[in-house]
Design a protein around this motif. Structure first.
Motif, PDB file in Angstrom:
ATOM      1  N   ALA A  86       0.845  -1.191   0.000  1.00 26.41           N
ATOM      2  CA  ALA A  86       0.000   0.000   0.000  1.00 26.41           C
ATOM      3  C   ALA A  86       0.880   1.241   0.000  1.00 26.41           C
ATOM      4  CB  ALA A  86      -0.910   0.010   1.221  1.00 26.41           C
ATOM      5  N   PHE A  87       0.473   2.240  -0.793  1.00 28.16           N
ATOM      6  CA  PHE A  87       1.179   3.520  -0.864  1.00 28.16           C
ATOM      7  C   PHE A  87       0.173   4.622  -0.545  1.00 28.16           C
ATOM      8  CE2 PHE A  87       3.639   0.582  -3.331  1.00 28.16           C
ATOM      9  CZ  PHE A  87       4.959   0.920  -3.045  1.00 28.16           C
ATOM     10  N   VAL A  88       0.379   5.279   0.583  1.00 28.90           N
ATOM     11  CA  VAL A  88      -0.557   6.301   1.048  1.00 28.90           C
ATOM     12  C   VAL A  88      -0.169   7.646   0.453  1.00 28.90           C
ATOM     13  CG1 VAL A  88      -1.517   7.475   3.059  1.00 28.90           C
ATOM     14  CG2 VAL A  88      -0.938   5.027   3.182  1.00 28.90           C
ATOM     15  N   GLU A  89      -1.163   8.344  -0.099  1.00 23.94           N
ATOM     16  CA  GLU A  89      -0.925   9.686  -0.623  1.00 23.94           C
ATOM     17  C   GLU A  89      -1.256  10.704   0.465  1.00 23.94           C
ATOM     18  OE1 GLU A  89      -2.947   9.873  -4.397  1.00 23.94           O
ATOM     19  OE2 GLU A  89      -1.440   8.606  -5.347  1.00 23.94           O
ATOM     20  N   ASP A  90      -2.296  11.513   0.296  1.00 26.60           N
ATOM     21  CA  ASP A  90      -2.617  12.524   1.306  1.00 26.60           C
ATOM     22  C   ASP A  90      -3.034  11.913   2.631  1.00 26.60           C
ATOM     23  OD1 ASP A  90      -2.496  15.139  -0.256  1.00 26.60           O
ATOM     24  OD2 ASP A  90      -3.833  13.941  -1.505  1.00 26.60           O
ATOM     25  N   VAL A  91      -3.913  10.917   2.557  1.00 25.67           N
ATOM     26  CA  VAL A  91      -4.481  10.411   3.810  1.00 25.67           C
ATOM     27  C   VAL A  91      -4.948   8.964   3.658  1.00 25.67           C
ATOM     28  CG1 VAL A  91      -6.747  11.375   3.217  1.00 25.67           C
ATOM     29  CG2 VAL A  91      -6.239  10.854   5.586  1.00 25.67           C
ATOM     30  N   ALA A  92      -4.696   8.187   4.702  1.00 23.92           N
ATOM     31  CA  ALA A  92      -5.329   6.870   4.874  1.00 23.92           C
ATOM     32  C   ALA A  92      -5.766   6.840   6.328  1.00 23.92           C
ATOM     33  CB  ALA A  92      -4.364   5.733   4.560  1.00 23.92           C
ATOM     34  N   ALA A  93      -6.954   7.354   6.567  1.00 17.31           N
ATOM     35  CA  ALA A  93      -7.450   7.505   7.934  1.00 17.31           C
ATOM     36  C   ALA A  93      -8.722   6.697   8.110  1.00 17.31           C
ATOM     37  CB  ALA A  93      -7.721   8.978   8.243  1.00 17.31           C
ATOM     38  N   SER A  94      -8.959   6.260   9.325  1.00 15.35           N
ATOM     39  CA  SER A  94     -10.166   5.514   9.662  1.00 15.35           C
ATOM     40  C   SER A  94     -10.311   4.335   8.695  1.00 15.35           C
ATOM     41  CB  SER A  94     -11.376   6.445   9.637  1.00 15.35           C
ATOM     42  OG  SER A  94     -12.481   5.860  10.291  1.00 15.35           O
ATOM     43  N   GLY A  95     -11.410   4.249   7.934  1.00 16.48           N
ATOM     44  CA  GLY A  95     -11.592   3.142   7.000  1.00 16.48           C
ATOM     45  C   GLY A  95     -10.513   3.077   5.939  1.00 16.48           C
ATOM     46  N   GLY A  96      -9.941   4.226   5.583  1.00 15.22           N
ATOM     47  CA  GLY A  96      -8.830   4.229   4.634  1.00 15.22           C
ATOM     48  C   GLY A  96      -7.635   3.495   5.196  1.00 15.22           C
ATOM     49  N   TYR A  97      -7.394   3.664   6.505  1.00 12.01           N
ATOM     50  CA  TYR A  97      -6.284   2.918   7.107  1.00 12.01           C
ATOM     51  C   TYR A  97      -6.652   1.438   7.260  1.00 12.01           C
ATOM     52  CZ  TYR A  97      -2.445   1.349   9.855  1.00 12.01           C
ATOM     53  OH  TYR A  97      -1.348   0.628  10.260  1.00 12.01           O
ATOM     54  N   TRP A  98      -7.914   1.157   7.528  1.00 10.66           N
ATOM     55  CA  TRP A  98      -8.353  -0.249   7.614  1.00 10.66           C
ATOM     56  C   TRP A  98      -7.944  -0.982   6.333  1.00 10.66           C
ATOM     57  CZ3 TRP A  98     -12.770  -2.200  10.919  1.00 10.66           C
ATOM     58  CH2 TRP A  98     -13.036  -3.557  10.680  1.00 10.66           C
ATOM     59  N   ILE A  99      -8.226  -0.375   5.168  1.00  5.73           N
ATOM     60  CA  ILE A  99      -7.876  -1.009   3.900  1.00  5.73           C
ATOM     61  C   ILE A  99      -6.361  -1.096   3.754  1.00  5.73           C
ATOM     62  CG2 ILE A  99      -7.994  -0.779   1.391  1.00  5.73           C
ATOM     63  CD1 ILE A  99     -10.755   0.484   1.752  1.00  5.73           C
ATOM     64  N   LEU A 114      -2.033   9.349   8.604  1.00  5.55           N
ATOM     65  CA  LEU A 114      -2.482   7.989   8.870  1.00  5.55           C
ATOM     66  C   LEU A 114      -3.091   7.899  10.263  1.00  5.55           C
ATOM     67  CD1 LEU A 114       0.106   7.650   6.851  1.00  5.55           C
ATOM     68  CD2 LEU A 114      -0.108   5.253   7.450  1.00  5.55           C
ATOM     69  N   GLY A 115      -3.921   6.882  10.438  1.00  2.65           N
ATOM     70  CA  GLY A 115      -4.474   6.607  11.765  1.00  2.65           C
ATOM     71  C   GLY A 115      -5.951   6.864  11.861  1.00  2.65           C
ATOM     72  N   SER A 116      -6.348   7.652  12.838  1.00  2.55           N
ATOM     73  CA  SER A 116      -7.751   7.892  13.149  1.00  2.55           C
ATOM     74  C   SER A 116      -8.464   6.564  13.393  1.00  2.55           C
ATOM     75  CB  SER A 116      -8.440   8.677  12.017  1.00  2.55           C
ATOM     76  OG  SER A 116      -9.721   9.124  12.416  1.00  2.55           O
ATOM     77  N   ILE A 117      -7.831   5.723  14.216  1.00  3.30           N
ATOM     78  CA  ILE A 117      -8.395   4.403  14.514  1.00  3.30           C
ATOM     79  C   ILE A 117      -9.448   4.580  15.599  1.00  3.30           C
ATOM     80  CG2 ILE A 117      -7.879   2.053  15.276  1.00  3.30           C
ATOM     81  CD1 ILE A 117      -5.015   2.531  14.201  1.00  3.30           C
ATOM     82  N   GLY A 118     -10.622   4.890  15.155  1.00  6.26           N
ATOM     83  CA  GLY A 118     -11.750   5.149  16.035  1.00  6.26           C
ATOM     84  C   GLY A 118     -13.034   5.112  15.232  1.00  6.26           C
ATOM     85  N   VAL A 119     -14.140   5.411  15.861  1.00  8.23           N
ATOM     86  CA  VAL A 119     -15.447   5.394  15.192  1.00  8.23           C
ATOM     87  C   VAL A 119     -16.184   6.674  15.572  1.00  8.23           C
ATOM     88  CG1 VAL A 119     -17.585   4.102  14.842  1.00  8.23           C
ATOM     89  CG2 VAL A 119     -15.477   2.882  15.429  1.00  8.23           C
ATOM     90  N   PHE A 260     -12.745  14.797   3.747  1.00  8.68           N
ATOM     91  CA  PHE A 260     -11.342  15.173   3.583  1.00  8.68           C
ATOM     92  C   PHE A 260     -11.007  16.399   4.418  1.00  8.68           C
ATOM     93  CE2 PHE A 260     -11.209  12.531  -0.309  1.00  8.68           C
ATOM     94  CZ  PHE A 260      -9.957  11.958  -0.158  1.00  8.68           C
ATOM     95  N   ALA A 261     -11.966  17.337   4.538  1.00 15.14           N
ATOM     96  CA  ALA A 261     -11.727  18.580   5.245  1.00 15.14           C
ATOM     97  C   ALA A 261     -11.410  18.359   6.719  1.00 15.14           C
ATOM     98  CB  ALA A 261     -12.936  19.512   5.117  1.00 15.14           C
ATOM     99  N   ARG A 262     -11.870  17.241   7.286  1.00 14.09           N
ATOM    100  CA  ARG A 262     -11.551  16.918   8.680  1.00 14.09           C
ATOM    101  C   ARG A 262     -10.050  16.823   8.909  1.00 14.09           C
ATOM    102  NH1 ARG A 262     -13.072  11.769   9.951  1.00 14.09           N
ATOM    103  NH2 ARG A 262     -12.493  12.221  12.093  1.00 14.09           N
ATOM    104  N   PHE A 263      -9.307  16.549   7.833  1.00  8.85           N
ATOM    105  CA  PHE A 263      -7.850  16.393   7.945  1.00  8.85           C
ATOM    106  C   PHE A 263      -7.104  17.560   7.295  1.00  8.85           C
ATOM    107  CE2 PHE A 263      -9.862  12.249   7.982  1.00  8.85           C
ATOM    108  CZ  PHE A 263      -9.392  11.751   9.185  1.00  8.85           C
ATOM    109  N   GLY A 264      -7.831  18.675   7.071  1.00  7.15           N
ATOM    110  CA  GLY A 264      -7.215  19.856   6.497  1.00  7.15           C
ATOM    111  C   GLY A 264      -6.894  19.728   5.036  1.00  7.15           C
ATOM    112  N   LEU A 265      -7.602  18.840   4.328  1.00  7.55           N
ATOM    113  CA  LEU A 265      -7.298  18.581   2.913  1.00  7.55           C
ATOM    114  C   LEU A 265      -8.422  19.094   2.010  1.00  7.55           C
ATOM    115  CD1 LEU A 265      -6.000  14.947   3.361  1.00  7.55           C
ATOM    116  CD2 LEU A 265      -4.626  17.013   3.074  1.00  7.55           C
TER     117      LEU A 265
END
Length: 265
Positions: A86-99, A114-119, A260-265
């Protein structure tokens, strides 16, 4: 015969699958298991690739679709014997990190999030507005929990407790997925499963990623300069249908931008 003819020896092939956007949204190019299933099947099975690379740029979304996509990636990798990077670009957070965690290795940019391991569950309350406007809300149900968290009624302690219980169960499932995939790579960091986020190099330090590096140079270093890239992505309609379909596209776009805006993107 092919190995004896230099110009026919074209080198290994890596399948590249782009996963861009919020997970589970409607609209063109949506990231859900149904849309991605045929792409992933071809990426893993066409011509025995040396590896499958996932280009991930997602703020998360549906936990079920994240689980289904991640499980499909693992299943195909095990059935075909093809490794996944896996190659992460701007963000792999929450479900994106799950994948991303479904991959055998995760590579990031220095500025990737990366991260945001929560619900999370977000809604609104409009009962005060209705009262001020003289509007009476009428709801009839069979089953005392059927109208749980109705935004047009005041919150009840029972509804909030029920929601927190459900969110807690989803969170534990997410944590179990990350621990199962990352294992001993994870640091003993108390913030790891709190929904906290990390930038690229810091994500490597806490074990959420394996290294800082971009797709082409990493794969050339792994498979040689003759490596070829075969790209897979959802087909996009040239002209969206008018009416409801176009309205759905607009709403999905707004929801995705908000994610996306939650992460300043």
């Amino acid at each position: 015969m092919k190995n004896w003819i230099p110009f026919l020896n074209s080198g290994p092939v890596v399948s590249v699958v782009r996963l861009q956007g919020a997970i589970g949204m409607a609209g063109r190019g949506a990231l859900n298991d149904t849309t991605l299933a045929p792409l992933l099947e071809r990426a893993f099975r066409r011509g025995k690739p040396a590896a499958v690379a996932l280009e991930i740029n997602s703020p998360g979304g549906s936990p079920v679709q994240s689980s289904l996509i991640g499980a499909r990636v693992r299943r195909l990798s095990e059935e075909t014997g093809v490794p996944v990077l896996a190659f992460v670009e701007d963000v792999a957070a929450s479900g994106g990190y799950w994948i991303a965690s479904a991959a055998d290795e995760i590579h990031v940019d220095d500025s990737s999030i990366l991260g945001s391991i929560g619900v999370i569950s977000a809604s609104f309350g409009a009962h005060v507005f209705l009262t001020r406007q003289g509007i009476e809300r009428r709801v009839h149900t069979a089953g005392q929990s059927k109208s749980m968290l109705d935004p047009f009624r005041p919150e009840s302690e029972e509804d909030v407790a029920r929601l927190e219980r459900l969110l807690g169960q989803l969170h534990q499932t997410f944590i179990a997925q990350v621990k199962a995939r990352r294992g001993s790579k994870l640091a003993e960091d108390p913030a790891l499963f709190t929904g906290e986020i990390w930038l690229g190099r810091s994500a490597v330090e806490v074990g959420l990623a394996d290294g800082v590096g971009h797709l082409v140079p990493v794969l050339k270093a792994r498979f040689g300069d003759k490596v070829k890239f075969r790209r897979y992505g959802p087909r996009r309609r040239l002209l969206p249908k008018l009416g409801l379909s176009m309205a759905q596209e607009v709403l999905s776009g707004i929801e995705e931008r908000a994610a996306f805006a939650r992460f300043g993107l």
